[in-house]
Design a protein around this motif. Structure first.
Motif, PDB file in Angstrom:
ATOM      1  N   LEU A  20      30.008  -2.875  12.617  1.00 10.20           N
ATOM      2  CA  LEU A  20      30.301  -1.646  13.363  1.00 10.20           C
ATOM      3  C   LEU A  20      29.672  -0.430  12.704  1.00 10.20           C
ATOM      4  O   LEU A  20      29.127   0.440  13.377  1.00 10.20           O
ATOM      5  CB  LEU A  20      31.814  -1.452  13.492  1.00 10.20           C
ATOM      6  N   SER A  21      29.757  -0.361  11.385  1.00  5.55           N
ATOM      7  CA  SER A  21      29.220   0.820  10.710  1.00  5.55           C
ATOM      8  C   SER A  21      27.693   0.815  10.694  1.00  5.55           C
ATOM      9  O   SER A  21      27.069   1.865  10.693  1.00  5.55           O
ATOM     10  CB  SER A  21      29.783   0.961   9.303  1.00  5.55           C
ATOM     11  N   GLU A  22      27.086  -0.361  10.731  1.00  5.37           N
ATOM     12  CA  GLU A  22      25.626  -0.450  10.715  1.00  5.37           C
ATOM     13  C   GLU A  22      25.009  -0.282  12.097  1.00  5.37           C
ATOM     14  O   GLU A  22      23.963   0.332  12.238  1.00  5.37           O
ATOM     15  CB  GLU A  22      25.190  -1.810  10.153  1.00  5.37           C
ATOM     16  N   GLY A  23      25.665  -0.871  13.113  1.00  2.26           N
ATOM     17  CA  GLY A  23      25.011  -0.893  14.421  1.00  2.26           C
ATOM     18  C   GLY A  23      25.881  -0.530  15.600  1.00  2.26           C
ATOM     19  O   GLY A  23      25.477  -0.742  16.750  1.00  2.26           O
ATOM     20  N   GLY A  24      27.090  -0.030  15.343  1.00  2.00           N
ATOM     21  CA  GLY A  24      27.969   0.333  16.447  1.00  2.00           C
ATOM     22  C   GLY A  24      28.554  -0.890  17.134  1.00  2.00           C
ATOM     23  O   GLY A  24      28.428  -2.016  16.656  1.00  2.00           O
ATOM     24  N   THR A  25      29.164  -0.648  18.261  1.00  3.45           N
ATOM     25  CA  THR A  25      29.892  -1.728  18.936  1.00  3.45           C
ATOM     26  C   THR A  25      28.981  -2.835  19.440  1.00  3.45           C
ATOM     27  O   THR A  25      29.406  -3.983  19.532  1.00  3.45           O
ATOM     28  CB  THR A  25      30.717  -1.181  20.109  1.00  3.45           C
ATOM     29  N   GLU A  26      27.735  -2.501  19.754  1.00  3.94           N
ATOM     30  CA  GLU A  26      26.809  -3.545  20.231  1.00  3.94           C
ATOM     31  C   GLU A  26      26.554  -4.597  19.166  1.00  3.94           C
ATOM     32  O   GLU A  26      26.264  -5.749  19.475  1.00  3.94           O
ATOM     33  CB  GLU A  26      25.476  -2.929  20.670  1.00  3.94           C
ATOM     34  N   ALA A  27      26.644  -4.200  17.908  1.00  5.61           N
ATOM     35  CA  ALA A  27      26.372  -5.124  16.806  1.00  5.61           C
ATOM     36  C   ALA A  27      27.523  -6.101  16.560  1.00  5.61           C
ATOM     37  O   ALA A  27      27.332  -7.146  15.930  1.00  5.61           O
ATOM     38  CB  ALA A  27      26.089  -4.343  15.524  1.00  5.61           C
ATOM     39  N   LEU A  28      28.710  -5.760  17.055  1.00  3.27           N
ATOM     40  CA  LEU A  28      29.883  -6.611  16.828  1.00  3.27           C
ATOM     41  C   LEU A  28      29.910  -7.741  17.859  1.00  3.27           C
ATOM     42  O   LEU A  28      30.427  -7.591  18.959  1.00  3.27           O
ATOM     43  CB  LEU A  28      31.173  -5.795  16.908  1.00  3.27           C
ATOM     44  N   THR A  29      29.320  -8.861  17.466  1.00  3.88           N
ATOM     45  CA  THR A  29      29.308 -10.049  18.319  1.00  3.88           C
ATOM     46  C   THR A  29      29.824 -11.230  17.513  1.00  3.88           C
ATOM     47  O   THR A  29      29.780 -11.214  16.276  1.00  3.88           O
ATOM     48  CB  THR A  29      27.885 -10.372  18.817  1.00  3.88           C
ATOM     49  N   PHE A  30      30.300 -12.236  18.200  1.00  2.00           N
ATOM     50  CA  PHE A  30      30.775 -13.417  17.493  1.00  2.00           C
ATOM     51  C   PHE A  30      29.648 -14.144  16.760  1.00  2.00           C
ATOM     52  O   PHE A  30      29.853 -14.604  15.638  1.00  2.00           O
ATOM     53  CB  PHE A  30      31.542 -14.332  18.439  1.00  2.00           C
ATOM     54  N   PRO A  31      28.442 -14.254  17.323  1.00  2.00           N
ATOM     55  CA  PRO A  31      27.352 -14.857  16.538  1.00  2.00           C
ATOM     56  C   PRO A  31      27.060 -14.076  15.261  1.00  2.00           C
ATOM     57  O   PRO A  31      26.822 -14.673  14.205  1.00  2.00           O
ATOM     58  CB  PRO A  31      26.159 -14.818  17.502  1.00  2.00           C
ATOM     59  N   ALA A  32      27.097 -12.751  15.347  1.00  2.00           N
ATOM     60  CA  ALA A  32      26.845 -11.941  14.147  1.00  2.00           C
ATOM     61  C   ALA A  32      27.965 -12.114  13.128  1.00  2.00           C
ATOM     62  O   ALA A  32      27.708 -12.203  11.919  1.00  2.00           O
ATOM     63  CB  ALA A  32      26.693 -10.466  14.534  1.00  2.00           C
ATOM     64  N   LEU A  33      29.216 -12.174  13.590  1.00  2.00           N
ATOM     65  CA  LEU A  33      30.341 -12.413  12.679  1.00  2.00           C
ATOM     66  C   LEU A  33      30.188 -13.772  11.993  1.00  2.00           C
ATOM     67  O   LEU A  33      30.422 -13.889  10.789  1.00  2.00           O
ATOM     68  CB  LEU A  33      31.666 -12.363  13.433  1.00  2.00           C
ATOM     69  N   ALA A  34      29.806 -14.776  12.772  1.00  2.00           N
ATOM     70  CA  ALA A  34      29.625 -16.115  12.217  1.00  2.00           C
ATOM     71  C   ALA A  34      28.529 -16.109  11.150  1.00  2.00           C
ATOM     72  O   ALA A  34      28.703 -16.667  10.061  1.00  2.00           O
ATOM     73  CB  ALA A  34      29.291 -17.100  13.330  1.00  2.00           C
TER      74      ALA A  34
END
Length: 185
Positions: A20-34
């Motif tokens: 979230l801090s790096e890319g905003g809400t668009e960056a918060l995805t389950f693949p990225a979290l994984a």
């Protein structure tokens, strides 16, 4: 087993803050979290049913910490005017904090009603911190004044987040002057 799940959940929340801090809400995805946590994407769903659930939990965990930091700073001063100034300045100082950037990104995102209500309640607690100080300063409607002060703080936060041409201290000074002395400053 419970301790392992708790550690994984904490790792997911930490990864969510970073995203979230790096890319905003668009960056918060389950693949990225994984990817950030080394978990399989399907495992992320074992901890959170949706992106909104991640956001909701971040609010539950991070907002009280942020509010507590503001409250502690306010407790260190005595005069009501000083309390109001510290209330504004401390929030603006927290803009650079990763938890704060995540909360700002969260508030700009599309959330379900439950998450929005939790954010509203958390903000209500923050606003309540300065009601007494504003009453001591003579405001006949201190709750309304507190909500308007928070609106000004939110506007200053957005200005800082945009990377405005002004230095952060200039924005903070202008926000404090406006809150304490009005538009003429």
């Amino acid at each position: 087993m419970a301790e392992h799940r708790s550690m994984q959940r904490a790792a997911l929340l930490d990864a969510a803050r970073s995203l979230l801090s790096e890319g905003g809400t668009e960056a918060l995805t389950f693949p990225a979290l994984a990817e950030r946590t080394g978990l399989a994407r399907s495992s992320v769903y074992e901890y959170f049913r949706s992106r909104a659930a991640v956001v909701e939990e971040l609010c539950e965990v991070d907002f009280p910490v942020w509010a507590a930091e503001v409250a502690v700073a306010m407790e260190r001063v005595g005069a009501p005017e000083d309390k109001v100034e510290v209330y504004v300045r401390r929030q603006l100082e927290l803009v650079g904090d990763r938890r704060h950037r995540a909360v700002v990104a969260i508030s700009a995102s599309e959330l379900d009603a439950g998450a929005r209500e939790k954010i509203r309640a958390a903000h209500g607690g923050l606003v309540a911190m300065i009601v007494d100080a504003l009453a001591e300063l003579g405001h006949d409607r201190p709750r309304l004044a507190a909500m308007l002060v928070q609106g000004l703080v939110d506007a200053a936060v957005r200005r800082l987040e945009l990377g405005a041409a002004e230095e952060p201290d200039v924005i903070a000074d202008a926000a404090v002057a406006m809150v304490l002395r009005g538009v003429p400053g």
